[in-house]
Design a protein around this motif. Structure first.
Motif, PDB file in Angstrom:
ATOM      1  N   VAL A 167       0.851  -1.191   0.000  1.00  0.00           N
ATOM      2  CA  VAL A 167       0.000   0.000   0.000  1.00  0.00           C
ATOM      3  C   VAL A 167       0.884   1.236   0.000  1.00  0.00           C
ATOM      4  O   VAL A 167       1.790   1.373   0.834  1.00  0.00           O
ATOM      5  CB  VAL A 167      -0.921   0.022   1.232  1.00  0.00           C
ATOM      6  N   LEU A 168       0.609   2.142  -0.942  1.00  0.00           N
ATOM      7  CA  LEU A 168       1.336   3.407  -1.022  1.00  0.00           C
ATOM      8  C   LEU A 168       0.420   4.530  -0.555  1.00  0.00           C
ATOM      9  O   LEU A 168      -0.701   4.678  -1.050  1.00  0.00           O
ATOM     10  CB  LEU A 168       1.788   3.675  -2.458  1.00  0.00           C
ATOM     11  N   PHE A 169       0.895   5.325   0.391  1.00  0.00           N
ATOM     12  CA  PHE A 169       0.143   6.469   0.908  1.00  0.00           C
ATOM     13  C   PHE A 169       0.671   7.748   0.265  1.00  0.00           C
ATOM     14  O   PHE A 169       1.894   7.978   0.237  1.00  0.00           O
ATOM     15  CB  PHE A 169       0.284   6.572   2.428  1.00  0.00           C
ATOM     16  N   VAL A 170      -0.251   8.590  -0.230  1.00  0.00           N
ATOM     17  CA  VAL A 170       0.131   9.831  -0.900  1.00  0.00           C
ATOM     18  C   VAL A 170      -0.685  10.990  -0.316  1.00  0.00           C
ATOM     19  O   VAL A 170      -1.864  11.145  -0.637  1.00  0.00           O
ATOM     20  CB  VAL A 170      -0.100   9.755  -2.424  1.00  0.00           C
ATOM     21  N   PRO A 171      -0.098  11.805   0.555  1.00  0.00           N
ATOM     22  CA  PRO A 171      -0.820  12.973   1.068  1.00  0.00           C
ATOM     23  C   PRO A 171      -0.776  14.138   0.101  1.00  0.00           C
ATOM     24  O   PRO A 171       0.048  14.161  -0.834  1.00  0.00           O
ATOM     25  CB  PRO A 171      -0.051  13.309   2.358  1.00  0.00           C
ATOM     26  N   MET A 172      -1.646  15.106   0.325  1.00  0.00           N
ATOM     27  CA  MET A 172      -1.606  16.352  -0.441  1.00  0.00           C
ATOM     28  C   MET A 172      -0.231  16.988  -0.262  1.00  0.00           C
ATOM     29  O   MET A 172       0.253  17.129   0.863  1.00  0.00           O
ATOM     30  CB  MET A 172      -2.706  17.300   0.064  1.00  0.00           C
ATOM     31  N   MET A 173       0.411  17.373  -1.349  1.00  0.00           N
ATOM     32  CA  MET A 173       1.788  17.851  -1.270  1.00  0.00           C
ATOM     33  C   MET A 173       1.930  19.089  -0.390  1.00  0.00           C
ATOM     34  O   MET A 173       2.885  19.218   0.364  1.00  0.00           O
ATOM     35  CB  MET A 173       2.324  18.151  -2.669  1.00  0.00           C
ATOM     36  N   ALA A 174       0.967  20.027  -0.497  1.00  0.00           N
ATOM     37  CA  ALA A 174       1.083  21.290   0.223  1.00  0.00           C
ATOM     38  C   ALA A 174       0.126  21.371   1.405  1.00  0.00           C
ATOM     39  O   ALA A 174      -0.166  22.454   1.895  1.00  0.00           O
ATOM     40  CB  ALA A 174       0.825  22.456  -0.735  1.00  0.00           C
ATOM     41  N   GLY A 175      -0.344  20.231   1.889  1.00  0.00           N
ATOM     42  CA  GLY A 175      -1.377  20.243   2.910  1.00  0.00           C
ATOM     43  C   GLY A 175      -0.896  20.240   4.346  1.00  0.00           C
ATOM     44  O   GLY A 175      -1.690  20.287   5.267  1.00  0.00           O
ATOM     45  N   GLY A 176       0.420  20.192   4.564  1.00  0.00           N
ATOM     46  CA  GLY A 176       0.923  20.164   5.924  1.00  0.00           C
ATOM     47  C   GLY A 176       0.479  18.906   6.650  1.00  0.00           C
ATOM     48  O   GLY A 176       0.164  17.878   6.046  1.00  0.00           O
ATOM     49  N   LEU A 177       0.438  18.992   7.977  1.00  0.00           N
ATOM     50  CA  LEU A 177       0.098  17.826   8.791  1.00  0.00           C
ATOM     51  C   LEU A 177      -1.359  17.411   8.642  1.00  0.00           C
ATOM     52  O   LEU A 177      -1.700  16.256   8.870  1.00  0.00           O
ATOM     53  CB  LEU A 177       0.402  18.112  10.260  1.00  0.00           C
ATOM     54  N   SER A 178      -2.234  18.341   8.256  1.00  0.00           N
ATOM     55  CA  SER A 178      -3.667  18.039   8.248  1.00  0.00           C
ATOM     56  C   SER A 178      -4.028  16.930   7.272  1.00  0.00           C
ATOM     57  O   SER A 178      -5.008  16.211   7.479  1.00  0.00           O
ATOM     58  CB  SER A 178      -4.480  19.302   7.940  1.00  0.00           C
ATOM     59  N   HIS A 179      -3.259  16.775   6.189  1.00  0.00           N
ATOM     60  CA  HIS A 179      -3.529  15.710   5.217  1.00  0.00           C
ATOM     61  C   HIS A 179      -2.493  14.595   5.278  1.00  0.00           C
ATOM     62  O   HIS A 179      -2.528  13.672   4.462  1.00  0.00           O
ATOM     63  CB  HIS A 179      -3.605  16.292   3.807  1.00  0.00           C
ATOM     64  N   LEU A 180      -1.592  14.707   6.240  1.00  0.00           N
ATOM     65  CA  LEU A 180      -0.570  13.689   6.442  1.00  0.00           C
ATOM     66  C   LEU A 180      -0.918  12.771   7.606  1.00  0.00           C
ATOM     67  O   LEU A 180      -0.809  11.541   7.515  1.00  0.00           O
ATOM     68  CB  LEU A 180       0.780  14.361   6.688  1.00  0.00           C
ATOM     69  N   LEU A 181      -1.388  13.359   8.707  1.00  0.00           N
ATOM     70  CA  LEU A 181      -1.688  12.570   9.904  1.00  0.00           C
ATOM     71  C   LEU A 181      -2.772  11.515   9.687  1.00  0.00           C
ATOM     72  O   LEU A 181      -2.658  10.403  10.223  1.00  0.00           O
ATOM     73  CB  LEU A 181      -2.068  13.495  11.062  1.00  0.00           C
ATOM     74  N   PRO A 182      -3.845  11.801   8.912  1.00  0.00           N
ATOM     75  CA  PRO A 182      -4.833  10.733   8.692  1.00  0.00           C
ATOM     76  C   PRO A 182      -4.228   9.496   8.031  1.00  0.00           C
ATOM     77  O   PRO A 182      -4.577   8.367   8.378  1.00  0.00           O
ATOM     78  CB  PRO A 182      -5.878  11.400   7.784  1.00  0.00           C
ATOM     79  N   LEU A 183      -3.315   9.708   7.086  1.00  0.00           N
ATOM     80  CA  LEU A 183      -2.676   8.569   6.435  1.00  0.00           C
ATOM     81  C   LEU A 183      -1.727   7.855   7.389  1.00  0.00           C
ATOM     82  O   LEU A 183      -1.593   6.628   7.360  1.00  0.00           O
ATOM     83  CB  LEU A 183      -1.922   9.034   5.187  1.00  0.00           C
ATOM     84  N   MET A 184      -1.073   8.604   8.254  1.00  0.00           N
ATOM     85  CA  MET A 184      -0.229   7.982   9.270  1.00  0.00           C
ATOM     86  C   MET A 184      -1.062   7.130  10.216  1.00  0.00           C
ATOM     87  O   MET A 184      -0.637   6.049  10.648  1.00  0.00           O
ATOM     88  CB  MET A 184       0.537   9.047  10.048  1.00  0.00           C
ATOM     89  N   ALA A 185      -2.260   7.617  10.548  1.00  0.00           N
ATOM     90  CA  ALA A 185      -3.142   6.846  11.429  1.00  0.00           C
ATOM     91  C   ALA A 185      -3.575   5.547  10.751  1.00  0.00           C
ATOM     92  O   ALA A 185      -3.619   4.485  11.386  1.00  0.00           O
ATOM     93  CB  ALA A 185      -4.364   7.688  11.809  1.00  0.00           C
ATOM     94  N   LEU A 186      -3.902   5.614   9.461  1.00  0.00           N
ATOM     95  CA  LEU A 186      -4.252   4.399   8.725  1.00  0.00           C
ATOM     96  C   LEU A 186      -3.059   3.452   8.650  1.00  0.00           C
ATOM     97  O   LEU A 186      -3.197   2.235   8.809  1.00  0.00           O
ATOM     98  CB  LEU A 186      -4.731   4.753   7.321  1.00  0.00           C
ATOM     99  N   ASN A 187      -1.889   4.010   8.413  1.00  0.00           N
ATOM    100  CA  ASN A 187      -0.678   3.202   8.346  1.00  0.00           C
ATOM    101  C   ASN A 187      -0.445   2.461   9.667  1.00  0.00           C
ATOM    102  O   ASN A 187      -0.043   1.290   9.684  1.00  0.00           O
ATOM    103  CB  ASN A 187       0.511   4.100   8.021  1.00  0.00           C
ATOM    104  N   LYS A 188      -0.710   3.133  10.763  1.00  0.00           N
ATOM    105  CA  LYS A 188      -0.511   2.515  12.081  1.00  0.00           C
ATOM    106  C   LYS A 188      -1.435   1.310  12.275  1.00  0.00           C
ATOM    107  O   LYS A 188      -1.075   0.345  12.949  1.00  0.00           O
ATOM    108  CB  LYS A 188      -0.745   3.545  13.177  1.00  0.00           C
ATOM    109  N   MET A 189      -2.610   1.357  11.669  1.00  0.00           N
ATOM    110  CA  MET A 189      -3.539   0.237  11.789  1.00  0.00           C
ATOM    111  C   MET A 189      -2.999  -1.032  11.144  1.00  0.00           C
ATOM    112  O   MET A 189      -3.462  -2.133  11.449  1.00  0.00           O
ATOM    113  CB  MET A 189      -4.882   0.597  11.134  1.00  0.00           C
TER     114      MET A 189
END
Length: 399
Positions: free
Chosen positions: A3-25
């Motif tokens: 699985v590859l996670f791709v956050p919004m490039m310019a979104g800062g933590l707000s679009h990065l942390l949700p993917l990190m949370a999914l990754n942790k699962m």
């Protein structure tokens, strides 16, 4: 599965942390994961123990090589503007995070409000021009950028309301809040030189809360993207003038000695810890912000930003009796007086208003628990990859 996670490039933590949370699962599963992010974010994620592709993500032309290098079975993105085209071109299955303002058919409650991405139809057309030779369908509205066979909504149905046509759509999965524990975020922040108090012991915050234990305490934040206006800063001064202690990531200059003792500033703050120690939260209802006062049952004052992906959620939380939504200073000339009156109502001697809102928040938090317990990310991945669904157990992100 990969699985590859791709956050919004310019979104800062707000679009990065949700993917990190999914990754942790997926930490205790056989699923292999990696993140595709711009070079400047590589150290940040590595500090959090995240696997990073050694590629400087700069859009479509870097995403295609990433697919070739990692060979993902599924791509999961949060507001990525290039992943729609990349997955269409390569045929790799996509799971997109959707929230208010991104649902197809979403209509702003206030027709004068736009989206925080500030992309007009002309912007969408220009952004797709370079890909025209690939024969991919050009997006006409913002939601076209986030088309995917499966969608994850990082919230609960009572707050993130699907448009009527999508109410029974089986391709939508509500996950509950996708947030991270304070310790991990703290490690990442310290590793990149940010001004964050120790995220394990919270020494300076503990001292601040202890020294102001007999005062009312408020947490004020506009996240990492939205900008507070001078009127908002004036309201923070009003709070301190009335002896209220304030924790905030909004920097105030030239505080007098009395106010210095009442104001705790840090650019990044441990959200769970702060929310568990305040009476009221003041915020802009960003997608990664409003979850915390719900989870910790803290009444809010929500300041509008004229962005319907935030303001519509803020108005919904007011409808649910958990918060007070105030249109922002740009569209409300009485903002400061409205804010002061709301503070006075919150902290009236009876305390009735806060107790009512806490009761409503408790009911929402029960829905959070049910939603989280019913969400199975690995099963959604299996569906997206066209494999038999499995039951790998239920996992809740640590608070």
């Amino acid at each position: 599965m990969k699985v590859l996670f791709v956050p919004m490039m310019a979104g800062g933590l707000s679009h990065l942390l949700p993917l990190m949370a999914l990754n942790k699962m997926l930490a205790n599963t056989s699923v292999e994961t990696a993140f595709l992010v711009p070079r400047q974010q590589h150290a940040l994620l590595r500090a959090g123990g995240i696997e990073i592709l050694d590629i400087d993500h700069q859009g479509f032309r870097s995403e295609i090589p990433a697919y070739k290098k990692f060979a993902p079975d599924v791509v999961v993105d949060d507001a990525s503007l290039s992943t729609g085209a990349a997955t269409l071109f390569t045929g790799v299955p996509r799971i997109a995070i959707h929230r208010t303002g991104m649902f197809p058919g979403d209509v702003p409650r206030n027709p004068k409000h736009g989206h925080s991405m500030h992309l007009s139809p002309d912007d969408l057309k220009k952004g797709w021009t370079a890909l025209a030779h690939l024969g991919l369908p050009a997006p006409k509205v913002l939601s076209d950028l986030f088309r995917a066979p499966y969608k994850i909504v990082p919230g609960i149905p009572s707050i993130e309301i699907l448009p009527p046509a999508l109410q029974n759509d089986p391709s939508y999965f509500f996950s509950g809040p996708l947030v991270m524990d304070d310790y991990l975020v703290g490690n990442m922040s310290r590793g990149n030189g940010f001004s964050l108090s120790d995220a394990k012991n919270f020494d300076s915050l503990q001292k601040f809360f202890e020294s102001n234990r007999d005062r009312k305490r408020i947490y004020a934040t506009f996240g990492t993207v939205a900008k507070p206006t001078q009127e908002v800063r004036d309201c923070l001064q009003f709070l301190m003038d009335n002896g209220i202690a304030v924790v905030s990531n909004i920097k105030l200059d030239d505080l007098n000695e009395v106010h210095q003792a009442l104001y705790y500033y840090a650019r990044y703050l441990p959200m769970h810890y702060v929310c568990s120690n305040v009476d009221v939260m003041v915020h802009h209802c960003g997608c990664g912000t409003y979850q915390y006062p719900v989870m910790h049952e803290v009444p809010s004052i929500i300041v509008g930003t004229q962005c319907h992906d935030r303001d519509d959620v803020g108005m919904r939380l007011e409808d649910l009796g958990t918060s007070v939504y105030l249109p922002g200073p740009q569209e409300n000339e009485n903002f400061v007086s409205d804010f002061k009156r709301t503070i006075e109502q919150f902290f009236a001697d009876s305390g009735r208003l806060i107790e009512e809102k806490k009761a409503n928040l408790a009911a929402l938090n029960q829905e959070v628990d049910r939603t989280v317990s019913n969400f199975n990310f690995e099963s959604v991945l299996q569906k997206a990859a066209g494999r038999p669904a499995i039951d790998s157990g239920r996992v809740r992100v640590a608070a």
